[in-house]
Enzyme design. Structure first.
Site, mmCIF file in Angstrom:
data_model
loop_
_atom_site.group_PDB
_atom_site.id
_atom_site.type_symbol
_atom_site.label_atom_id
_atom_site.label_comp_id
_atom_site.label_asym_id
_atom_site.label_seq_id
_atom_site.Cartn_x
_atom_site.Cartn_y
_atom_site.Cartn_z
ATOM 1 N N GLU A 170 0.863 -1.183 0.000
ATOM 2 C CA GLU A 170 0.000 0.000 0.000
ATOM 3 C C GLU A 170 0.900 1.234 0.000
ATOM 4 O OE1 GLU A 170 -3.400 -0.315 2.417
ATOM 5 O OE2 GLU A 170 -3.926 1.809 2.283
ATOM 6 N N ARG A 171 0.704 2.078 -0.987
ATOM 7 C CA ARG A 171 1.508 3.300 -1.172
ATOM 8 C C ARG A 171 2.982 2.980 -1.425
ATOM 9 N NH1 ARG A 171 -3.120 5.604 -2.274
ATOM 10 N NH2 ARG A 171 -4.524 5.644 -0.508
ATOM 11 N N ASN A 213 -3.208 -1.733 7.708
ATOM 12 C CA ASN A 213 -4.503 -2.277 7.290
ATOM 13 C C ASN A 213 -4.282 -3.788 7.235
ATOM 14 O OD1 ASN A 213 -5.705 0.242 7.011
ATOM 15 N ND2 ASN A 213 -5.058 0.455 4.886
ATOM 16 N N LYS A 290 -3.759 -0.043 14.003
ATOM 17 C CA LYS A 290 -4.625 1.000 13.450
ATOM 18 C C LYS A 290 -6.049 0.586 13.803
ATOM 19 C CE LYS A 290 -6.066 2.866 8.919
ATOM 20 N NZ LYS A 290 -5.690 2.973 7.492
ATOM 21 N N GLU A 294 -10.537 4.696 9.198
ATOM 22 C CA GLU A 294 -10.695 4.295 7.797
ATOM 23 C C GLU A 294 -11.231 2.876 7.666
ATOM 24 O OE1 GLU A 294 -6.804 5.179 6.039
ATOM 25 O OE2 GLU A 294 -7.478 7.236 5.686
ATOM 26 N N LYS A 363 1.068 10.949 13.437
ATOM 27 C CA LYS A 363 1.648 11.424 12.170
ATOM 28 C C LYS A 363 2.169 12.848 12.352
ATOM 29 C CE LYS A 363 -0.921 8.561 8.904
ATOM 30 N NZ LYS A 363 -1.732 8.460 7.682
ATOM 31 N N ASP A 368 -2.602 14.156 6.746
ATOM 32 C CA ASP A 368 -2.084 12.891 6.237
ATOM 33 C C ASP A 368 -0.865 13.082 5.344
ATOM 34 O OD1 ASP A 368 -1.863 10.230 5.763
ATOM 35 O OD2 ASP A 368 -3.521 10.100 4.338
ATOM 36 N N GLU A 390 5.317 9.512 13.579
ATOM 37 C CA GLU A 390 5.201 8.722 12.351
ATOM 38 C C GLU A 390 5.400 9.644 11.156
ATOM 39 O OE1 GLU A 390 1.889 5.908 12.059
ATOM 40 O OE2 GLU A 390 1.690 6.371 9.929
ATOM 41 N N GLU A 396 3.682 9.037 -1.014
ATOM 42 C CA GLU A 396 2.286 8.911 -1.442
ATOM 43 C C GLU A 396 1.743 10.221 -2.003
ATOM 44 O OE1 GLU A 396 -0.247 7.733 1.799
ATOM 45 O OE2 GLU A 396 -2.094 8.142 0.678
ATOM 46 N N HIS A 524 -4.087 18.367 0.341
ATOM 47 C CA HIS A 524 -4.955 17.280 -0.132
ATOM 48 C C HIS A 524 -5.671 17.638 -1.430
ATOM 49 C CE1 HIS A 524 -6.776 13.426 0.268
ATOM 50 N NE2 HIS A 524 -6.379 13.267 1.513
ATOM 51 N N TRP A 546 -12.526 12.923 2.179
ATOM 52 C CA TRP A 546 -11.684 12.292 1.171
ATOM 53 C C TRP A 546 -11.748 13.080 -0.142
ATOM 54 C CZ3 TRP A 546 -12.682 6.245 1.796
ATOM 55 C CH2 TRP A 546 -11.997 5.807 2.957
HETATM 56 C C1 GCV Z 1 -2.402 2.359 5.368
HETATM 57 C C2 GCV Z 1 -3.692 7.323 4.295
HETATM 58 C C3 GCV Z 1 -3.301 6.433 3.161
HETATM 59 C C4 GCV Z 1 -3.720 4.996 3.416
HETATM 60 C C5 GCV Z 1 -3.109 4.564 4.740
HETATM 61 C C6 GCV Z 1 -3.579 5.505 5.832
HETATM 62 C C7 GCV Z 1 -2.976 5.179 7.176
HETATM 63 O O1 GCV Z 1 -5.071 7.458 4.354
HETATM 64 O O2 GCV Z 1 -3.852 6.907 1.979
HETATM 65 O O3 GCV Z 1 -3.272 4.201 2.368
HETATM 66 O O4 GCV Z 1 -3.457 3.239 5.045
HETATM 67 O O5 GCV Z 1 -3.208 6.817 5.496
HETATM 68 O O6 GCV Z 1 -2.004 5.832 7.513
HETATM 69 O O7 GCV Z 1 -3.467 4.311 7.861
#
Ligand code: GCV
Length: 705
Positions: A170-171, A213, A290, A294, A363, A368, A390, A396, A524, A546
C-alpha cells in the site's frame, strides 16, 4: 592466435572501467578511495583484531572487512598491539555515556603502535560504530585521531512496512514487497541481509513487517513461523520485528464472537497469542495497531475506548517485554468536525491512562503526510503518555518514486517546530526524544519506501529519504543538509563539484514540490484515492474528508480552510501562543496561510501580490525549480556512472512534465473561481479544465490488496 589476442585486447580496452551501477548498494558503496588518500587510510586500517564469537560481532567484523576491502584494500587479521594500524572491536565496555546502543571510537597509541578501538556496552553498539567508521572513510574524513561518542536519542527507530501478504505494498512505488511470505520460512531471500545491513548502518532497530490495514492471517501459526524466519535473519543487525495486529483477530482466527477488549475470552486470546509469538520470536517487538480508522475494526465497535484496546494488548505483550504502538491517525466520517481536529479530540483526554508499554504514534501533521503540514497538535499535549512520531518515507503525496523530493527538510521542519508546551524551545524533537517530559519509551517510525526494485526505493534519490529518516531517528536534532551531504558523498561522489550542487538541488526539492502541488498552505489536492497528480476538483463520493474541495474551500469569495476561532477553531488545539499566532494573519507563516485561513482572492501577501497572483507565481516557481534540477543533473554527468545518471535524468523529465501538469490543472481549476487574469508573463494552462478533469489513472501504482 594473434587475431584472437588482438580481439581480446580490443574488447578489454572498450570494456567499461567499472560495472554499471544500478543502486543496489545504496550508500554502502565501498568503492576504492583515490590515491594518495588511500594509502593513508590503509595504514590506519591494516588489520582487524579477532572478535568474540557472537552473531552481531561477527557481522560487525564482516562489514568492516568488506568495507575496508573495497575502500582501501583487504585488512589482515592481527591481535591488538601486534602491529600498527589494528582495528579492535569490543563490547562490554561498561561506559555510562553509551547506553545500550551507543559506541565510542578512539585512536590509541602505545609502544609506537596505533590502534583504532571501537567499543560499546553491547554488541550492537560495535556494529553501529563500524558503520560510522566506514562512513568516515567513505566521506573522506580523517581517521587519524579519533575520539568520538555517539548514542541514539530515540529508543525505537522503526520502519513501518505497509506490505501486504500477497507482496503488494500500500503506497509502495518500488516494486513488490521484499518479504516473500509465500516462500518463507523455507526460503529466506538473502536480500534481507542487505536490508538489515542498510538499516543497521543508519541505526534503525525495528521493523513492522505488515500493513497497518492488517489481515488477521499474519497472526496465525504459519505466518508466525514466517515472521520468525525474518526475525532470525535481521536479529544480528539489531533489528526486532513487530507485527501490525488486526483488532478483530479474535473473531477471524480465534473463533470468538467478539473482539471486545473487556471480554475475558478476548483478553485470553491475546495473551495466548502473545505467548505463542514469543515462543518463536523471543525478542518480538510488539504490535502496531490502526484501530477505528478508515474502516479498520477497533474497541469503539464495542463501545470501548482506545485506552481499553491499547491496554488490553499491552497486558498481553508486557510480560514478555513487548510494546504496543497505537496509532493516533483516527478520524471518522460520522464525525462532522474538521478532520484535522479529530486525532487530538480523541486522544488528548486519555493522557496518563495508557500503560507504560503503550506508545501513541502520531503522524507529523493532523491530516495525512501532505507536502506541508503544520505539526500535529498532539505533540506537546500529552505529557503523561509516550508519544511517537510517524513520518512517511514513501512519497504517497509527493510524486511517488519519479519526483525527486528530498524529505529531510520536511522532517526537520516538523522536528524543529516549537510546541511551546513548556515555554519557548519545546520543540517536537524534544517531545519525540523524551527530553521534554522525561519519557523513556520513545519512538520514531517511518512508513518505508522499500521494495524489491534493484534500487530498493524506486528511484536513486528516494534512497536518501530512507537514509535521512534513520539518521534523524538517531538524532532528531541533526541537520538534514549535513545528512544530505553525507548521503550524496557515499552514494555518488566526494567530488565537491558534485556534492555542492547535488545537495543544493536536494535541499530545495521539497519546497519545489510544495509549490507546484499545494502552495501557500493548500493541502490534499491530489487525484482521488491513488493520490497521483492534481485533482483539486475531487468532490462527492463516500465521504467529504476524502475530497479536495473539502480542504481548499475555493469559491468566488476566496480560498482556504478557516481553522481560526471564526472557523473550525483547530488553532485552539495548540498551546495558546502557538494557536494565537496561527490564527493571526500578521503572525502566521505564509507557507501555512491557507491551512488556517480562508481569504479573499485579493488578499495582499507579504510580497505585495494578491493571493491569486501569488498562488499562480508559486506554482510557476515550483515548475522553474524542476527545470533547474534538470539542468543541474545534466551538468553532473561527469561525476555519476551512466546507468544511474540516466535513470535520474529520465525521472526528472517525468517530474518536469508532471509539475507543469500540476500547475496548469490547478490554475485552470482555481481560476474558474477567482475569475482573475493571470499575472503578467504567466502562461495560461496548456489544456482546458475539462481535459484535466477527464483524465483517469486506473493503473496508478501503490494500491493495496
Ligand atoms: C495504510 C492514508 C493512506 C492509506 C493509509 C492511511 C494510514 O489514508 O492513503 O493508504 O493506510 O493513510 O495511515 O493508515
Amino acid at each position: 592466435m594473434r587475431l584472437i589476442a588482438l580481439a581480446l585486447g580490443l574488447l578489454l580496452m572498450t570494456a567499461p572501467a567499472a560495472r554499471a551501477e544500478d543502486g543496489y548498494d545504496l550508500w554502502l558503496r565501498y568503492k576504492p578511495v583515490e590515491a594518495p588518500a588511500r594509502a593513508a587510510y590503509a595504514a590506519r586500517a591494516a588489520a582487524i583484531a579477532p572478535v568474540a564469537d557472537t552473531p552481531t560481532l561477527k557481522a560487525a567484523r564482516a562489514e568492516l572487512e568488506r568495507g575496508l576491502t573495497g575502500l582501501v584494500g583487504k585488512p589482515a587479521s592481527a591481535a591488538a598491539g601486534s602491529r600498527d594500524g589494528v582495528i579492535v572491536l569490543k563490547a562490554g565496555a561498561a561506559d555510562a555515556a553509551l547506553g545500550d546502543e551507543g559506541f565510542r571510537i578512539r585512536t590509541l597509541t602505545a609502544n609506537g603502535k596505533t590502534a583504532t578501538v571501537i567499543t560499546a556496552n553491547r554488541d550492537i553498539g560495535v556494529l553501529y560504530g563500524v558503520f560510522r567508521y566506514l562512513s568516515l572513510i567513505q566521506t573522506r574524513q580523517s581517521v587519524d585521531k579519533l575520539d568520538l561518542v555517539s548514542a541514539p536519542k530515540v529508543k525505537l527507530r522503526m520502519l513501518n512496512h505497509w506490505d501486504n501478504l500477497n507482496r503488494t505494498i500500500e503506497r509502495g512505488y518500488a516494486g513488490q514487497s521484499i518479504f516473500d511470505w509465500w516462500k518463507l520460512p523455507d526460503h529466506v531471500d538473502p536480500r534481507l541481509v542487505d536490508y538489515a545491513r542498510a538499516n543497521a548502518s543508519i541505526g534503525i532497530n525495528g521493523a513492522v513487517l505488515n500493513n497497518v490495514n492488517a489481515k488477521a492471517d499474519s497472526l496465525t501459526a504459519p505466518y508466525i513461523a514466517k515472521a520468525a524466519a525474518v526475525a532470525d535473519t535481521v536479529r544480528p543487525y539489531g533489528i526486532k520485528v513487530y507485527l501490525s495486529a488486526r483488532f478483530s483477530a479474535p473473531i477471524e482466527i480465534g473463533g470468538l464472537k467478539t473482539a471486545d477488549p473487556l471480554d475475558p475470552g478476548v483478553r485470553a486470546f491475546w495473551k495466548a497469542k502473545a505467548d505463542e509469538i514469543y515462543k518463536s520470536i523471543p525478542d518480538f517487538g510488539g504490535f502496531l495497531v490502526k484501530a477505528n480508522s478508515e474502516g479498520q475494526p477497533g474497541p469503539q465497535d464495542y463501545g470501548r475506548t482506545h485506552v481499553d484496546g491499547a491496554n488490553m494488548l499491552a497486558d498481553a505483550v508486557g510480560p514478555h517485554g513487548g510494546v504496543v504502538i497505537w496509532r493516533a491517525f483516527v478520524y471518522s466520517h460520522e464525525q462532522p468536525d474538521d478532520r484535522a481536529k479529530q486525532g487530538y479530540s480523541e486522544f488528548k483526554p486519555f493522557d496518563g491512562q495508557f500503560r507504560d508499554n503503550v506508545v501513541i504514534q502520531v503522524k507529523n501533521g493532523a491530516i495525512d503526510f501532505q507536502p506541508r503540514e503544520p505539526f500535529h497538535p498532539l505533540f506537546g499535549a500529552m505529557p503523561k503518555s509516550n508519544l511517537g512520531m510517524e513520518f512517511q518515507i514513501t512519497k504517497e503525496y509527493l510524486g511517488f518514486a519519479t519526483h525527486l523530493v528530498y524529505l529531510g527538510p520536511l522532517y526537520e521542519e516538523t522536528l524543529k517546530s516549537d510546541t511551546m508546551a513548556h515555554g519557548k524551545g519545546s520543540t517536537v524533537a524534544k517531545v519525540i526524544d523524551g527530553q521534554l517530559d522525561g519519557r523513556k519509551l520513545t519512538v520514531m517510525a517511518g512508513v518505508a519506501n522499500i521494495g524489491s526494485d534493484r534500487n530498493w526505493s524506486g528511484s536513486q534519490f528516494d534512497q536518501a529519504n530512507w537514509y535521512v529518516f534513520g539518521r534523524l531517528a538517531w538524532d532528531p536534532e541533526a541537520s538534514s543538509r549535513d545528512i544530505a551531504a553525507d548521503w550524496a558523498r557515499m552514494t555518488f561522489s566526494n567530488d565537491p563539484r558534485f556534492v555542492t550542487p547535488a545537495v543544493e538541488m536536494m535541499m530545495g526539492s521539497r519546497e519545489a514540490a510544495v509549490n507546484y502541488m499545494t502552495p501557500l498552505g493548500l493541502h490534499h489536492q491530489m487525484g482521488r484515492s491513488h493520490h497521483y497528480g492534481p485533482g483539486p476538483w475531487v468532490s462527492g463520493g463516500p465521504r467529504a474528508d476524502w475530497t479536495s474541495v473539502y480542504y481548499a474551500k475555493a469559491g468566488p469569495d476566496g480560498l482556504g480552510f478557516d481553522r481560526t476561532p471564526t472557523g473550525s477553531n483547530a488553532t485552539a488545539q495548540y498551546a495558546p501562543a502557538v494557536g494565537a499566532c496561527f490564527a493571526d494573519l500578521k503572525c502566521v507563516d505564509e507557507k501555512t496561510l491557507l491551512w488556517f485561513h480562508h481569504l479573499p482572492w485579493d488578499y495582499r501577501l507579504k510580497s505585495g501580490d494578491t493571493l491569486w497572483d501569488g498562488l499562480v507565481k508559486s506554482y510557476s516557481a515550483g515548475v522553474a525549480y524542476v527545470d533547474g534540477m534538470n539542468r543541474t543533473w545534466a551538468s553532473l554527468a561527469p561525476y555519476v556512472d551512466a546507468q544511474r545518471h540516466a535513470e535520474v535524468a529520465d525521472f526528472l523529465k517525468i517530474q518536469r512534465h508532471e509539475a507543469q501538469w500540476w500547475r496548469d490543472a490547478s490554475i485552470a481549476w482555481f481560476g474558474s473561481f477567482s475569475k482573475r487574469p493571470l499575472p503578467p508573463g504567466e502562461k495560461p494552462p496548456a489544456r482546458s479544465l475539462e481535459d484535466y478533469e477527464a483524465e483517469s489513472f486506473p493503473y496508478a501504482p501503490g494500491g493495496g490488496e
